[in-house]
Design a protein around this motif. Structure first.
Motif, PDB file in Angstrom:
ATOM      1  N   ALA A  45     167.874  52.742 -13.728  1.00  0.00           N
ATOM      2  CA  ALA A  45     167.943  54.202 -13.782  1.00  0.00           C
ATOM      3  C   ALA A  45     167.725  54.674 -15.213  1.00  0.00           C
ATOM      4  N   LEU A  46     167.043  55.803 -15.357  1.00  0.00           N
ATOM      5  CA  LEU A  46     166.835  56.423 -16.664  1.00  0.00           C
ATOM      6  C   LEU A  46     167.726  57.649 -16.784  1.00  0.00           C
ATOM      7  N   PRO A  47     168.148  57.987 -17.990  1.00  0.00           N
ATOM      8  CA  PRO A  47     168.952  59.199 -18.144  1.00  0.00           C
ATOM      9  C   PRO A  47     168.128  60.424 -17.761  1.00  0.00           C
ATOM     10  N   ALA A  48     168.718  61.314 -16.999  1.00  0.00           N
ATOM     11  CA  ALA A  48     168.045  62.544 -16.570  1.00  0.00           C
ATOM     12  C   ALA A  48     169.106  63.594 -16.297  1.00  0.00           C
ATOM     13  N   ARG A  49     168.687  64.850 -16.399  1.00  0.00           N
ATOM     14  CA  ARG A  49     169.641  65.931 -16.145  1.00  0.00           C
ATOM     15  C   ARG A  49     169.950  66.028 -14.649  1.00  0.00           C
ATOM     16  N   GLY A  51     169.978  66.910 -10.940  1.00  0.00           N
ATOM     17  CA  GLY A  51     168.908  67.323 -10.047  1.00  0.00           C
ATOM     18  C   GLY A  51     167.604  66.588 -10.272  1.00  0.00           C
ATOM     19  N   VAL A  52     167.571  65.669 -11.237  1.00  0.00           N
ATOM     20  CA  VAL A  52     166.358  64.893 -11.517  1.00  0.00           C
ATOM     21  C   VAL A  52     166.699  63.415 -11.389  1.00  0.00           C
ATOM     22  N   LEU A  53     165.911  62.702 -10.597  1.00  0.00           N
ATOM     23  CA  LEU A  53     166.071  61.262 -10.414  1.00  0.00           C
ATOM     24  C   LEU A  53     164.952  60.582 -11.177  1.00  0.00           C
ATOM     25  N   ALA A  54     165.300  59.640 -12.037  1.00  0.00           N
ATOM     26  CA  ALA A  54     164.298  58.911 -12.813  1.00  0.00           C
ATOM     27  C   ALA A  54     164.704  57.448 -12.890  1.00  0.00           C
ATOM     28  N   PHE A  55     163.742  56.574 -12.639  1.00  0.00           N
ATOM     29  CA  PHE A  55     164.006  55.147 -12.786  1.00  0.00           C
ATOM     30  C   PHE A  55     162.747  54.434 -13.240  1.00  0.00           C
ATOM     31  N   THR A  56     162.949  53.274 -13.832  1.00  0.00           N
ATOM     32  CA  THR A  56     161.846  52.469 -14.324  1.00  0.00           C
ATOM     33  C   THR A  56     161.805  51.150 -13.574  1.00  0.00           C
ATOM     34  N   ARG A  57     160.623  50.602 -13.471  1.00  0.00           N
ATOM     35  CA  ARG A  57     160.414  49.299 -12.843  1.00  0.00           C
ATOM     36  C   ARG A  57     159.697  48.406 -13.848  1.00  0.00           C
ATOM     37  N   THR A  58     159.757  47.102 -13.629  1.00  0.00           N
ATOM     38  CA  THR A  58     159.045  46.205 -14.528  1.00  0.00           C
ATOM     39  C   THR A  58     157.559  46.524 -14.484  1.00  0.00           C
ATOM     40  N   GLY A  59     156.877  46.187 -15.528  1.00  0.00           N
ATOM     41  CA  GLY A  59     155.451  46.450 -15.595  1.00  0.00           C
ATOM     42  C   GLY A  59     155.129  47.827 -16.144  1.00  0.00           C
ATOM     43  N   GLY A  60     156.129  48.535 -16.669  1.00  0.00           N
ATOM     44  CA  GLY A  60     155.882  49.834 -17.273  1.00  0.00           C
ATOM     45  C   GLY A  60     155.728  50.978 -16.305  1.00  0.00           C
ATOM     46  N   LEU A  61     156.256  50.846 -15.091  1.00  0.00           N
ATOM     47  CA  LEU A  61     156.196  51.932 -14.113  1.00  0.00           C
ATOM     48  C   LEU A  61     157.449  52.790 -14.189  1.00  0.00           C
ATOM     49  N   VAL A  62     157.260  54.107 -14.109  1.00  0.00           N
ATOM     50  CA  VAL A  62     158.379  55.046 -14.108  1.00  0.00           C
ATOM     51  C   VAL A  62     158.169  56.022 -12.962  1.00  0.00           C
ATOM     52  N   CYS A  63     159.235  56.301 -12.225  1.00  0.00           N
ATOM     53  CA  CYS A  63     159.209  57.302 -11.162  1.00  0.00           C
ATOM     54  C   CYS A  63     160.175  58.418 -11.551  1.00  0.00           C
ATOM     55  N   VAL A  64     159.700  59.664 -11.434  1.00  0.00           N
ATOM     56  CA  VAL A  64     160.549  60.822 -11.716  1.00  0.00           C
ATOM     57  C   VAL A  64     160.425  61.780 -10.541  1.00  0.00           C
ATOM     58  N   VAL A  65     161.564  62.220  -9.995  1.00  0.00           N
ATOM     59  CA  VAL A  65     161.607  63.164  -8.888  1.00  0.00           C
ATOM     60  C   VAL A  65     162.445  64.355  -9.321  1.00  0.00           C
ATOM     61  N   ASN A  66     161.881  65.548  -9.224  1.00  0.00           N
ATOM     62  CA  ASN A  66     162.600  66.755  -9.627  1.00  0.00           C
ATOM     63  C   ASN A  66     163.095  67.490  -8.384  1.00  0.00           C
ATOM     64  N   LEU A  67     164.393  67.460  -8.158  1.00  0.00           N
ATOM     65  CA  LEU A  67     165.017  68.157  -7.037  1.00  0.00           C
ATOM     66  C   LEU A  67     165.755  69.404  -7.507  1.00  0.00           C
ATOM     67  N   SER A  68     165.651  69.704  -8.777  1.00  0.00           N
ATOM     68  CA  SER A  68     166.348  70.861  -9.343  1.00  0.00           C
ATOM     69  C   SER A  68     165.495  72.119  -9.199  1.00  0.00           C
ATOM     70  N   PRO A  71     161.661  73.461 -13.723  1.00  0.00           N
ATOM     71  CA  PRO A  71     160.784  72.352 -14.127  1.00  0.00           C
ATOM     72  C   PRO A  71     161.530  71.353 -15.011  1.00  0.00           C
ATOM     73  N   ALA A  72     161.124  70.099 -14.932  1.00  0.00           N
ATOM     74  CA  ALA A  72     161.754  69.037 -15.715  1.00  0.00           C
ATOM     75  C   ALA A  72     160.740  68.428 -16.675  1.00  0.00           C
ATOM     76  N   ALA A  73     161.214  68.049 -17.856  1.00  0.00           N
ATOM     77  CA  ALA A  73     160.361  67.379 -18.831  1.00  0.00           C
ATOM     78  C   ALA A  73     160.134  65.936 -18.387  1.00  0.00           C
TER      79      ALA A  73
END
Length: 103
Positions: A45-49, A51-68, A71-73
């Motif tokens: 998991a990555l730090p996020a405000r 309402g925002v879900l963020a996580f990283t996977r090996t290989g340099g992949l990042v997923c960010v979902v904004n449920l707030s 807009p999210a940075a």
């Protein structure tokens, strides 16, 4: 009493709502706990405000979902791989939008 405007899911044996089946091992709440406890170690998991879900996977992949509602940075990234909608004019992630990034 009026009819529901949406289709209701069919009954499936062994699937119960959390309140009714929260003590049952097959309940959805237990399925979530099981996934949480056995998720791959290569996901973090990555730090996020709120309402925002963020996580990283090996290989340099990042997923960010904004449920707030705002807009999210996005974290710094090299390439936008997949998006469920366009980014806003400032490059932010609009509400109800998800992206996969390569960092």
């Amino acid at each position: 009493m009026g009819r529901s405007w949406g289709r209701q899911p069919f009954e499936r044996p062994g699937v119960m709502s959390a309140p009714r089946g929260s003590r049952s091992r097959g309940a959805r709440s237990w399925q979530w706990r099981d996934w949480r406890d056995v998720r791959p170690p290569h996901q973090q998991a990555l730090p996020a405000r709120e309402g925002v879900l963020a996580f990283t996977r090996t290989g340099g992949l990042v997923c960010v979902v904004n449920l707030s509602p705002a807009p999210a940075a996005l974290p710094p990234y090299e390439r936008l791989l997949l998006s469920s909608g366009p980014l806003d004019a400032d490059g932010g992630l609009p509400t109800d939008t998800a992206v996969w990034l390569r960092t």
